[in-house]
Design a protein around this motif. Structure first.
Motif, PDB file in Angstrom:
ATOM      1  N   ALA A   1      21.380  14.625 -97.692  1.00 53.85           N
ATOM      2  CA  ALA A   1      20.972  13.951 -96.457  1.00 53.85           C
ATOM      3  C   ALA A   1      19.530  14.281 -96.077  1.00 53.85           C
ATOM      4  CB  ALA A   1      21.910  14.337 -95.308  1.00 53.85           C
ATOM      5  N   ASP A   2      19.103  15.514 -96.342  1.00 51.19           N
ATOM      6  CA  ASP A   2      17.747  15.938 -95.994  1.00 51.19           C
ATOM      7  C   ASP A   2      16.713  15.540 -97.042  1.00 51.19           C
ATOM      8  OD1 ASP A   2      18.808  17.067 -93.716  1.00 51.19           O
ATOM      9  OD2 ASP A   2      18.832  19.111 -94.509  1.00 51.19           O
ATOM     10  N   GLY A   3      17.158  15.044 -98.185  1.00 50.57           N
ATOM     11  CA  GLY A   3      16.227  14.675 -99.240  1.00 50.57           C
ATOM     12  C   GLY A   3      15.785  15.849-100.093  1.00 50.57           C
ATOM     13  N   ALA A   4      16.521  16.957-100.034  1.00 50.34           N
ATOM     14  CA  ALA A   4      16.182  18.120-100.855  1.00 50.34           C
ATOM     15  C   ALA A   4      16.618  17.904-102.300  1.00 50.34           C
ATOM     16  CB  ALA A   4      16.824  19.383-100.292  1.00 50.34           C
ATOM     17  N   VAL A   5      17.715  17.188-102.504  1.00 51.00           N
ATOM     18  CA  VAL A   5      18.146  16.797-103.844  1.00 51.00           C
ATOM     19  C   VAL A   5      18.498  15.317-103.816  1.00 51.00           C
ATOM     20  CG1 VAL A   5      19.033  19.063-104.555  1.00 51.00           C
ATOM     21  CG2 VAL A   5      20.572  17.432-103.487  1.00 51.00           C
ATOM     22  N   PHE A   6      18.307  14.667-104.955  1.00 45.16           N
ATOM     23  CA  PHE A   6      18.672  13.259-105.052  1.00 45.16           C
ATOM     24  C   PHE A   6      19.010  12.935-106.495  1.00 45.16           C
ATOM     25  CE2 PHE A   6      14.163  13.329-105.896  1.00 45.16           C
ATOM     26  CZ  PHE A   6      13.971  12.382-106.871  1.00 45.16           C
ATOM     27  N   TRP A   7      19.648  11.798-106.691  1.00 45.04           N
ATOM     28  CA  TRP A   7      20.025  11.340-108.021  1.00 45.04           C
ATOM     29  C   TRP A   7      18.868  10.544-108.597  1.00 45.04           C
ATOM     30  CZ3 TRP A   7      23.318  12.424-111.636  1.00 45.04           C
ATOM     31  CH2 TRP A   7      23.480  11.546-112.701  1.00 45.04           C
ATOM     32  N   ARG A   8      18.454  10.925-109.790  1.00 45.71           N
ATOM     33  CA  ARG A   8      17.387  10.219-110.485  1.00 45.71           C
ATOM     34  C   ARG A   8      18.013   9.458-111.651  1.00 45.71           C
ATOM     35  NH1 ARG A   8      14.264  14.365-112.707  1.00 45.71           N
ATOM     36  NH2 ARG A   8      15.778  14.324-114.373  1.00 45.71           N
ATOM     37  N   GLU A   9      17.759   8.168-111.709  1.00 42.78           N
ATOM     38  CA  GLU A   9      18.257   7.358-112.819  1.00 42.78           C
ATOM     39  C   GLU A   9      17.479   7.714-114.082  1.00 42.78           C
ATOM     40  OE1 GLU A   9      20.866   5.390-112.840  1.00 42.78           O
ATOM     41  OE2 GLU A   9      21.244   5.528-110.698  1.00 42.78           O
ATOM     42  N   ALA A  10      18.079   7.453-115.224  1.00 41.68           N
ATOM     43  CA  ALA A  10      17.429   7.735-116.501  1.00 41.68           C
ATOM     44  C   ALA A  10      16.217   6.827-116.672  1.00 41.68           C
ATOM     45  CB  ALA A  10      18.407   7.530-117.647  1.00 41.68           C
ATOM     46  N   SER A  11      15.188   7.383-117.278  1.00 40.21           N
ATOM     47  CA  SER A  11      14.002   6.598-117.613  1.00 40.21           C
ATOM     48  C   SER A  11      13.629   6.919-119.054  1.00 40.21           C
ATOM     49  CB  SER A  11      12.855   6.926-116.654  1.00 40.21           C
ATOM     50  OG  SER A  11      12.454   8.275-116.817  1.00 40.21           O
ATOM     51  N   ALA A  12      12.535   6.356-119.504  1.00 40.38           N
ATOM     52  CA  ALA A  12      12.126   6.564-120.893  1.00 40.38           C
ATOM     53  C   ALA A  12      11.870   8.034-121.208  1.00 40.38           C
ATOM     54  CB  ALA A  12      10.877   5.746-121.191  1.00 40.38           C
ATOM     55  N   ASP A  13      11.335   8.767-120.236  1.00 40.29           N
ATOM     56  CA  ASP A  13      10.977  10.165-120.499  1.00 40.29           C
ATOM     57  C   ASP A  13      11.879  11.192-119.806  1.00 40.29           C
ATOM     58  OD1 ASP A  13      10.053   9.362-118.033  1.00 40.29           O
ATOM     59  OD2 ASP A  13       8.257  10.593-118.096  1.00 40.29           O
ATOM     60  N   GLN A  14      12.853  10.739-119.020  1.00 39.67           N
ATOM     61  CA  GLN A  14      13.732  11.672-118.314  1.00 39.67           C
ATOM     62  C   GLN A  14      15.171  11.171-118.360  1.00 39.67           C
ATOM     63  OE1 GLN A  14      11.960  11.724-114.421  1.00 39.67           O
ATOM     64  NE2 GLN A  14      10.769  13.552-114.882  1.00 39.67           N
ATOM     65  N   GLN A  15      16.093  12.118-118.407  1.00 38.66           N
ATOM     66  CA  GLN A  15      17.499  11.739-118.362  1.00 38.66           C
ATOM     67  C   GLN A  15      17.969  11.691-116.909  1.00 38.66           C
ATOM     68  OE1 GLN A  15      19.764  14.578-120.544  1.00 38.66           O
ATOM     69  NE2 GLN A  15      19.228  16.302-119.266  1.00 38.66           N
ATOM     70  N   ALA A  16      19.063  10.998-116.694  1.00 39.27           N
ATOM     71  CA  ALA A  16      19.619  10.877-115.348  1.00 39.27           C
ATOM     72  C   ALA A  16      20.166  12.232-114.904  1.00 39.27           C
ATOM     73  CB  ALA A  16      20.734   9.831-115.332  1.00 39.27           C
ATOM     74  N   GLY A  17      20.105  12.468-113.600  1.00 42.53           N
ATOM     75  CA  GLY A  17      20.675  13.700-113.068  1.00 42.53           C
ATOM     76  C   GLY A  17      20.152  14.024-111.685  1.00 42.53           C
ATOM     77  N   LEU A  18      20.709  15.094-111.127  1.00 35.85           N
ATOM     78  CA  LEU A  18      20.224  15.576-109.839  1.00 35.85           C
ATOM     79  C   LEU A  18      18.842  16.177-110.043  1.00 35.85           C
ATOM     80  CD1 LEU A  18      23.135  17.477-108.040  1.00 35.85           C
ATOM     81  CD2 LEU A  18      22.121  15.309-107.419  1.00 35.85           C
ATOM     82  N   THR A  19      17.994  15.962-109.070  1.00 40.82           N
ATOM     83  CA  THR A  19      16.666  16.550-109.136  1.00 40.82           C
ATOM     84  C   THR A  19      16.229  16.942-107.734  1.00 40.82           C
ATOM     85  OG1 THR A  19      14.453  16.284-110.064  1.00 40.82           O
ATOM     86  CG2 THR A  19      15.374  14.386-108.910  1.00 40.82           C
ATOM     87  N   TRP A  20      15.242  17.794-107.674  1.00 42.27           N
ATOM     88  CA  TRP A  20      14.739  18.257-106.386  1.00 42.27           C
ATOM     89  C   TRP A  20      13.909  17.163-105.740  1.00 42.27           C
ATOM     90  CZ3 TRP A  20      17.133  22.219-104.592  1.00 42.27           C
ATOM     91  CH2 TRP A  20      17.606  23.213-105.443  1.00 42.27           C
ATOM     92  N   GLY A  21      14.038  17.058-104.430  1.00 40.75           N
ATOM     93  CA  GLY A  21      13.282  16.074-103.657  1.00 40.75           C
ATOM     94  C   GLY A  21      12.182  16.743-102.855  1.00 40.75           C
ATOM     95  N   ALA A  22      11.592  15.980-101.969  1.00 39.25           N
ATOM     96  CA  ALA A  22      10.457  16.446-101.178  1.00 39.25           C
ATOM     97  C   ALA A  22      10.832  17.613-100.252  1.00 39.25           C
ATOM     98  CB  ALA A  22       9.897  15.295-100.348  1.00 39.25           C
ATOM     99  N   ALA A  23      12.057  17.641 -99.786  1.00 37.23           N
ATOM    100  CA  ALA A  23      12.477  18.687 -98.851  1.00 37.23           C
ATOM    101  C   ALA A  23      13.141  19.878 -99.550  1.00 37.23           C
ATOM    102  CB  ALA A  23      13.440  18.099 -97.821  1.00 37.23           C
ATOM    103  N   ALA A  24      12.953  19.985-100.859  1.00 38.44           N
ATOM    104  CA  ALA A  24      13.577  21.067-101.637  1.00 38.44           C
ATOM    105  C   ALA A  24      12.969  22.414-101.258  1.00 38.44           C
ATOM    106  CB  ALA A  24      13.366  20.808-103.123  1.00 38.44           C
ATOM    107  N   PRO A  25      13.715  23.492-101.496  1.00 36.90           N
ATOM    108  CA  PRO A  25      13.144  24.824-101.262  1.00 36.90           C
ATOM    109  C   PRO A  25      11.867  24.996-102.088  1.00 36.90           C
ATOM    110  CG  PRO A  25      15.506  24.970-101.686  1.00 36.90           C
ATOM    111  CD  PRO A  25      15.103  23.552-101.942  1.00 36.90           C
ATOM    112  N   ASP A  26      10.920  25.747-101.550  1.00 32.88           N
ATOM    113  CA  ASP A  26       9.597  25.868-102.168  1.00 32.88           C
ATOM    114  C   ASP A  26       9.562  26.753-103.406  1.00 32.88           C
ATOM    115  OD1 ASP A  26       8.544  24.215-100.217  1.00 32.88           O
ATOM    116  OD2 ASP A  26       8.040  25.877 -98.888  1.00 32.88           O
ATOM    117  N   THR A  27      10.310  27.840-103.397  1.00 39.50           N
ATOM    118  CA  THR A  27      10.194  28.808-104.491  1.00 39.50           C
ATOM    119  C   THR A  27      11.340  28.658-105.488  1.00 39.50           C
ATOM    120  OG1 THR A  27      11.486  30.501-103.351  1.00 39.50           O
ATOM    121  CG2 THR A  27       9.103  30.455-102.913  1.00 39.50           C
ATOM    122  N   LYS A  28      11.085  29.152-106.691  1.00 39.71           N
ATOM    123  CA  LYS A  28      12.132  29.119-107.710  1.00 39.71           C
ATOM    124  C   LYS A  28      13.326  29.957-107.279  1.00 39.71           C
ATOM    125  CE  LYS A  28       9.490  28.166-111.879  1.00 39.71           C
ATOM    126  NZ  LYS A  28       9.149  28.628-113.225  1.00 39.71           N
ATOM    127  N   GLY A  29      13.068  31.083-106.630  1.00 40.95           N
ATOM    128  CA  GLY A  29      14.155  31.941-106.159  1.00 40.95           C
ATOM    129  C   GLY A  29      15.036  31.240-105.138  1.00 40.95           C
TER     130      GLY A  29
END
Length: 156
Positions: A55-83
Motif C-alpha cells: 500500500a505504501d509503495g515500498a514493494v511492488f510486482w514487476r512484470e517480466a521484461s527483456a532484462d529482468q524476470q517478474a517478481g517482487l521488487t523494492w519501490g520508492a518507499a522501500a527502506p533505505d539500507t540493506k540491513g
C-alpha cells in the motif's frame, strides 16, 4: 476376596495408566494447538506488514521484461539500507507467497485502470482531432498562438 482385591487393584492401575496416557495425549495436542496459534499469529503479522508495504509503495510486482524476470521488487518507499531491507524481508517471509499474490493483484488492477484511462484519453484526442479538422483558419491560428505561449486577446 484376595483375588477380587487383586483384580480391583489391577483395574485401578490400568485405569491410572489409561488416564495418564490420555493426559499426555491431551498435553501434546494442546502444545500442537499452541504452536499452530503462534504460527498463525506470525503469519498474520507478516501479511499485515506486507499489505502495508504494498500500500505504501515500498514493494511492488514487476512484470517480466527483456532484462529482468517478474517478481517482487523494492519501490520508492522501500527502506533505505540493506540491513533495513533484510529485516523487512525477514518480517514478511512467513507470508511471502500471499504478499506476492497481493502485489500481483494490485499491479493487475492498476494496469487495467491505466488502460481504461488511456483509452478514454485516446477517445478524447480523437474527438479533438475531429473538431480541429472542422475549424476555421482563424481558430487554428489562435490555437497555435496560445500553444506557442503567445497572449491571445480574444476575437478581433
Amino acid at each position: 476376596m484376595v483375588q477380587h482385591r487383586g483384580q480391583e487393584e489391577k483395574a485401578a492401575a490400568e485405569a491410572r495408566a489409561a488416564r495418564l496416557a490420555e493426559e499426555k495425549r491431551l498435553q501434546e495436542a494442546e502444545e500442537k494447538v499452541r504452536l499452530k496459534a503462534t504460527e498463525a499469529e506470525v503469519i498474520t503479522d507478516a501479511i499485515e506488514t506486507g499489505l502495508d508495504l504494498v500500500a505504501d509503495g515500498a514493494v511492488f510486482w514487476r512484470e517480466a521484461s527483456a532484462d529482468q524476470q517478474a517478481g517482487l521488487t523494492w519501490g520508492a518507499a522501500a527502506p533505505d539500507t540493506k540491513g533495513a531491507r533484510a529485516e523487512t524481508l525477514t518480517e514478511i517471509r512467513p507470508a511471502m507467497r500471499m504478499v506476492t499474490r497481493i502485489a500481483q493483484l494490485v499491479a493487475r488492477t492498476v494496469k487495467r485502470a491505466l488502460a481504461n484511462e488511456r483509452q478514454k484519453l485516446k477517445q478524447d484526442a480523437d474527438y479533438v482531432r475531429g473538431l480541429r479538422q472542422k475549424w476555421e483558419p482563424e481558430d487554428e491560428a489562435r490555437l497555435s498562438r496560445i500553444t506557442l505561449g503567445g497572449i491571445d486577446s480574444g476575437p478581433k
